[in-house]
Enzyme design. Sequence first.
Site, PDB file in Angstrom:
ATOM      1  N   CYS A 103     -25.957  52.380  11.071  1.00  0.00           N
ATOM      2  CA  CYS A 103     -27.351  52.265  10.592  1.00  0.00           C
ATOM      3  C   CYS A 103     -27.370  51.020   9.707  1.00  0.00           C
ATOM      4  CB  CYS A 103     -27.734  53.488   9.790  1.00  0.00           C
ATOM      5  SG  CYS A 103     -27.306  55.045  10.588  1.00  0.00           S
ATOM      6  N   ALA A 105     -29.312  47.774   9.460  1.00  0.00           N
ATOM      7  CA  ALA A 105     -30.276  46.789   8.952  1.00  0.00           C
ATOM      8  C   ALA A 105     -30.728  47.136   7.537  1.00  0.00           C
ATOM      9  CB  ALA A 105     -31.495  46.721   9.861  1.00  0.00           C
ATOM     10  N   GLY A 107     -28.562  44.781   6.609  1.00  0.00           N
ATOM     11  CA  GLY A 107     -27.240  44.184   6.769  1.00  0.00           C
ATOM     12  C   GLY A 107     -26.419  44.079   5.494  1.00  0.00           C
ATOM     13  N   ASP A 172     -24.670  54.712   6.886  1.00  0.00           N
ATOM     14  CA  ASP A 172     -25.513  54.543   5.703  1.00  0.00           C
ATOM     15  C   ASP A 172     -26.870  55.109   6.134  1.00  0.00           C
ATOM     16  OD1 ASP A 172     -26.108  53.656   3.125  1.00  0.00           O
ATOM     17  OD2 ASP A 172     -26.904  51.756   3.865  1.00  0.00           O
ATOM     18  N   CYS A 225     -29.042  56.599  -0.082  1.00  0.00           N
ATOM     19  CA  CYS A 225     -29.596  56.120  -1.357  1.00  0.00           C
ATOM     20  C   CYS A 225     -30.570  57.164  -1.864  1.00  0.00           C
ATOM     21  CB  CYS A 225     -30.233  54.742  -1.202  1.00  0.00           C
ATOM     22  SG  CYS A 225     -31.558  54.684  -0.007  1.00  0.00           S
TER      23      CYS A 225
END
Length: 460
Positions: A103, A105, A107, A172, A225
């Site tokens: 996952c 982008a 980057g 992520d 996050c």
Amino acid sequence: MEFPTDFKEKYAELLGDEIGAFLEGLSVAPIKAFRINPLKENFDKVAYSLDEPIPYVPTGFYGEISGKSLEHQTGYVYSQEPSAMYVAEVGDVQPGEIILDLCAAPGGKSTQIATKLAGEGLLVSNEINRKRASILSENIERIGATNVIILNETPQNISANLSGFFDKIFVDAPCSGEGMFRKDPDAIKYWHKDYPKECAIRQREILVETMKMLKPGGQLIYSTCTFAPEEDEKIIQWLLDNYNIELLPVKKHHGMDAGRPNFAGNNSEMEKTVRLFPHHFKGEGHFIAKMQDKRAGLADNVSLRKSKKAKGNSFFRKITKNEEQLWLEFHKNVLKKELFNTKDLKCWGDQLFYYPDVWPDIGKLKFVKPGFQLGVFKKKRFEPAYGLALAIKTSDVQQAIKLDDAQWLKYVSGNVVTLVDSDYRNGWYVLQCHEKNFAFAKLVNGTLKNFFPKGLRFNI
Ligand SMILES: C[S@@+](CC[C@H](N)C(=O)[O-])C[C@H]1O[C@@H](n2cnc3c(N)ncnc32)[C@H](O)[C@@H]1O
């Protein structure tokens, strides 16, 4: 900052006395930071201050950078908030490993992983959303990595083609983004009581495919996050319950919290994971867990060379003798030494790629960049790719023209640059500013014709 009532009530229950400090931490200004890029020569010679290093990231510094600076355009710096930087460090990436960033982008993690690979091994960097995958591709191009394949796929399609292929996989995960609240207040608008549970369903779907792609003995680095236990400790507990894996301890630096056992059935193993809370840590917030596949009879690290799946791409064709000649001529004029082995060169249509045979066949997958593009053949000439200028070392360039800041800006905004008293002969040149390669240009009778990619041009 105004938070939804359900959010405040949920965290009051989870965090008890800490709730005030937590909400206050979520309300202060976001922390800016950036990384410098060891793939570049003299990579610490940047115009930004390196006076405030981030203790747990050797290439990380607190401070703000501009997306329109020479350093950014040439990939010497990458803007990333400090907690996100810890994920790739936890992954302990080693040159030569085969890595999937599922996952990826825009980057942040992929660019950091690629610099740690230092040109050896392979990074498959995937983003499911097409628009975001293009941004990912631009960011990878800028940092100058030559061993990255960029896919635009579903985890299901990748696992159907590359099962058991990767030494390490980074997930992520798309999440409820509670750690983005102070950076992006819009994230608050998307949040509702059931959002973390909905995200957890998608995270489990992604992880089911992830586990199929891990080599026996491989490692999974899972991060979000968000602070939601449903997407953090509870996801890890679900993995431990369903797969033959174990948690590896993640080092806690100053301000980092351990994952909370009471957020997932009181399993003390959760203390091996890490939580970055904005009221304890100088960053936006993250959760990171590192796991090891425990399947028996495992090779420590099957190298790319021995991998059975590695076959090279089925859709590439061989480079013709004429094309090889054009490439070698360009190479001899512009570069000092052979940087890409001729046997690793392949063509896709009229485009020339570096794609060693030991890399896997991605012919059935949607991609943005199927390997490292060197350039394109046009009638009887070779035109180098912009990304090639950013991937070669300054000292490897034979034919360079040094420009000043004003000329750099003129060129990156799409204009030709006329040289005064030029005694250079006509041909391709790498353009440099402050000893940083920033593009190719074709010199014709004293004028540098503009080949800066149209979609990337900017003005200040
Ligand atoms: C947290 S972001 C990744 C940030 C990135 N790793 C970085 O460091 O810059 C999560 C990404 O997952 C992507 N995504 C959404 N649904 C997905 C799915 N079903 N499978 C894989 N990726 C997905 C999103 O488009 C988004 O770009």
